[in-house]
Design a protein around this motif. Sequence first.
Motif, PDB file in Angstrom:
ATOM      1  N   VAL A 280      -2.569  -2.718  -5.994  1.00  0.00           N
ATOM      2  CA  VAL A 280      -2.852  -2.523  -4.487  1.00  0.00           C
ATOM      3  C   VAL A 280      -1.546  -2.000  -3.911  1.00  0.00           C
ATOM      4  N   VAL A 281      -2.787  -1.211  -2.844  1.00  0.00           N
ATOM      5  CA  VAL A 281      -1.318   0.068  -1.647  1.00  0.00           C
ATOM      6  C   VAL A 281      -1.395  -0.909  -1.168  1.00  0.00           C
ATOM      7  N   ASN A 282      -0.456  -0.417  -0.400  1.00  0.00           N
ATOM      8  CA  ASN A 282      -0.280  -1.635   0.598  1.00  0.00           C
ATOM      9  C   ASN A 282       0.024  -0.560   1.824  1.00  0.00           C
ATOM     10  N   LEU A 283      -0.687  -0.504   3.097  1.00  0.00           N
ATOM     11  CA  LEU A 283      -0.691   0.058   4.230  1.00  0.00           C
ATOM     12  C   LEU A 283       0.389  -0.006   5.292  1.00  0.00           C
ATOM     13  N   LYS A 284       1.038  -1.640   4.993  1.00  0.00           N
ATOM     14  CA  LYS A 284       2.096  -1.903   5.924  1.00  0.00           C
ATOM     15  C   LYS A 284       3.408  -1.151   5.964  1.00  0.00           C
ATOM     16  N   THR A 285       3.722  -0.713   5.302  1.00  0.00           N
ATOM     17  CA  THR A 285       4.878   0.665   4.992  1.00  0.00           C
ATOM     18  C   THR A 285       3.808   1.920   5.684  1.00  0.00           C
ATOM     19  N   ILE A 286       3.035   2.476   6.082  1.00  0.00           N
ATOM     20  CA  ILE A 286       2.467   3.207   6.848  1.00  0.00           C
ATOM     21  C   ILE A 286       3.699   3.270   8.182  1.00  0.00           C
TER      22      ILE A 286
END
Length: 795
Positions: free
Chosen positions: A52-58
């Motif tokens: 799972v790749v978290n985009l919220k940290t972009i």
Amino acid sequence: MENFEHINAKSFEEAGKAVEGNKNFSKVVMAGGTDLMTVMRTRILNEMPETVVNLKTIEDGAYIRDEGDQIAIGAITKLKDVVSSEELSKSCVALNEAAHTVASPLIRNIGTIGGNICQDVRCWYYRYPEDGGGILNCARKGGSECYAIRGDNRYHSIYGGMKTKVTGCSLSCPVGTDIGSYMELLRNHDMQGACDILIGYNPLGAITGRICAHFCQDDCNRGHLAATEAPGEGDDSVGIHTVERCMGDYMFAHPERYYTAPEKETGKKVVLVGSGPAGLTAAYYLRKAGHDVTILDSQEKPGGMLRYAIPNYRLPLKYVDRIEELWKGMGVKFQCGVTVGKDVEAADLEKQYDKVFYATGAWSRPVLGFDGEEFTEFGLSFLVEVNQWMQKKERKHVLVIGGGNVAMDVAVTAKRLGAETVTLACLEARDEMPSSEEEIHRALEEGIKIMNSYGVSKALYADGKITGMELKRCVSVYDEDHHFSPEYDDTELLSIDADSVLMAAGQRVDLSFLKEEYDLAVERGRIKTDEVTRRTNRKDVYAGGDAVSGPSTVASAIRQGREAAKDINKTYGIDCPVYYEKKGFTKFDPDCLSIKHSVKDIETPVSERRIDKEDSDTVPEEAIFEEAKRCMNCACYSVNASDISPVLLMDDAEIVTTKKTINAKDFFTTELDTKDMLEPGELVKEIRVNKLDGYTTHYEKLRIRPSIDFAIISLTTAVKKAADKVDDIRLVLGGVAPVPIRLYQVEDYLKGKTMTADLIDQAVDMAVADCFVLRKNAYKVTQVKTYLKRFLESI
């Protein structure tokens, strides 16, 4: 919930690289996480994600920025921020409203705009596969059908469906015909249109409709269903071959539409060696493209196996003669009695013609190497020489070796020619036999004894004459990889008396006409070609049919001939054959399941069958129109789940990804799933909304529970008025089809007009004119009319 690897991405590009090469959704991205949590908790996907790749940290992935004529919205912008955006409230209030209608405040605080437009479908057959009493593997997840066709469809599409993949019937068809599309036209009694589709794939429908093994029917979903109104009762597959036979006869009867000479010539010369189904098919599409086409054949008349190896009771010669007549009428030239390697050399053909296509078939007898083989006869030669066979010597008891359609033809022909007994022995068990069910049934009807799971041990002979065969039990035909590798029990032997043994266990390709110095690549005794283009290792030389595949089906040869012609035409910048492109949504007859049994060819009674007369007659056109109603046109009939996508479609917005910018119309309406518009590793990073100055925009939807549910229907509107007239108007429906629908025809009808009661009624009727109502969703049509009429009356 299972363990998974978790990656915090610093940029969309980094996240994209992390999910490149993604297979079976083993790697997924998460922004808000609302959909993904459901995926992992309820096992929507067949396999749980490993990464799972978290985009919220972009960094800087969430924003709403005024950029002149557009407003840019970062893909991980929360829906609550879209709701409260002052910029959007000034330029596109419908987007505020749509975001506000998404579920509950909690979901809007978590969910993102990018996640909303790329979310999974809301169909319960997809999301809750175990709730129906077993795992429901719907078409959206790789299954073969949409359960809404025969199940609860209250919330499904009222405009039709969209294909999730190539359907089982078309996938199993060696020709690859788009069967569902021509069935849809036949339901509307459009025979010409249906035949236009068929001939784009197969110009020999009258032939394949009679002799094809029709693997398409084996993978027809109708044949796999239990009848819904009578549990336990079976359901026939759609009678595809019967339908195609009628269509093929129609095409043969209307050459002025389907077999015409080209309008202009290309000046290119193509020669085809072999006039069987592969050569004839290639010749058709090459001539339609405008080339000068010549067919060489070593036999006295054209047709190859169609003429010389298939009995008249299955394929009367008049149909092969009709092919010759039609092809000549198109301008194809036949040179029969010409043998390559004897009358003309292969190397010389390359000098005389621009392109060469070899389709020489498989006519040679294989050598099996058992004792006494020389006393047996070749089944294919028997079929070729059938008229002289009975005069050679008296044969009362015939043994046929083989389990395919050729073996069945040999056995039935021998019986009709007067043999007292005919026995057929084959390696395969009954359910493994390569022959079609119809051919096996025909043989049994005529008293032929079939001995399954027996192979040849040796011939029995005396004084130079065959007296029978010793057979041995075959315990398995294929190895664990399903490669042909028979194993026998040599202790279980059986002797069969016979005064004639006909070997029909396959044919061999004869490439002796190709001289060694010609240097054409050969592999396992067959011409080696590219599997897509049918090109050989020699420039401008192609090959197809049995000469490439070994003994196979007529349908397979047709496809290879078409593929070669397509590539040859492509080299000259010509798109021929032109395949039918389905426009709009797929549809079927909602009452299709009530018709249990398929239409069949009109069979001649067994007592009246002869060697020189076709065993069946073609059904009338009305019969195939009725049969087409049984086709479920297997597709997905769910509705788009996103509340945001209809607004973006109305706005002509742009979707910016890590690799390109896509217009909203293309992004949301081209494919069933928006994810299919993205390449592996490509992610949505921004949405660009056009400022609609001077327009009044609005979004509303019908739902069951205002706090959570998706749209039963939604209506997105934008209108600009000039005095009392409509200067411009945009109307988009959501929740009514697999993708949002913009009502372009209605918009054009209303522009520049003043609203009146009659005008509104006509516009509303126009909006639902193409509606396709299932058993339980007719109310949605009423709701569309209500919402649309209410809006138009408010202008």
